[in-house]
Scaffold this motif. Sequence first.
Motif, PDB file in Angstrom:
ATOM      1  N   LEU A 147      -3.509   5.805   0.685  1.00 18.05           N
ATOM      2  CA  LEU A 147      -2.857   4.478   0.423  1.00 18.05           C
ATOM      3  C   LEU A 147      -1.496   4.635   1.362  1.00 18.05           C
ATOM      4  N   ASN A 165      -8.963   3.323   3.204  1.00 15.67           N
ATOM      5  CA  ASN A 165      -8.728   4.113   2.005  1.00 15.67           C
ATOM      6  C   ASN A 165      -9.682   4.847   1.584  1.00 15.67           C
ATOM      7  N   GLY A 206       1.012   4.000  -2.622  1.00 16.13           N
ATOM      8  CA  GLY A 206       0.783   5.445  -2.793  1.00 16.13           C
ATOM      9  C   GLY A 206       1.717   6.158  -2.975  1.00 16.13           C
ATOM     10  N   LEU A 242       0.712  -1.173   0.057  1.00 13.82           N
ATOM     11  CA  LEU A 242      -0.245   0.112   0.082  1.00 13.82           C
ATOM     12  C   LEU A 242       0.749   1.362  -0.051  1.00 13.82           C
TER      13      LEU A 242
END
Length: 150
Positions: free
Chosen positions: A41, A64, A16, A12
């Motif tokens: 994220l 999220n 991001g 994640l």
Amino acid sequence: MQFIIDNLPQSLMILGVLALIIEVAVLGMSTFILLFLGISLFATGLMMNFGLLDASLTTALWSNTLITAACALLLWKPLKRMQENVDNKDVKSDFAELDFVLTNDVNELGLTTHSYSGITWKLKSQQPLNAGTHVKVVKKEVGVMWVAAI
């Protein structure tokens, strides 16, 4: 796929950072959607990494969703205002210092043209200039060169 699920917080955070890079470097902050998504994220991955959130796909989805919505609500107006701050200062360049001799009369109407660098430019002047006058470009607009006598 199993590797991503096993390392969900790190995945994640990487996604991001990639979303933020694309938003800033490729899109130039023209859309804020990837900015909000990238922030959410990365924040979700960070919270999962520190044990504040459970490292599951369901938690990642809801986290999220909520963080993206919160970022959009909090940051939309300030970022939109920042985008509208435009500097209207004229840019000085070598192109603006171009000088040449007029072949036809020039006035504010822009009926006379001049070919430069393969492009036919309209010539305009604040004061009427006669053919044969040596002029320089003092200002440029899209398809228009403003000239003045030297």
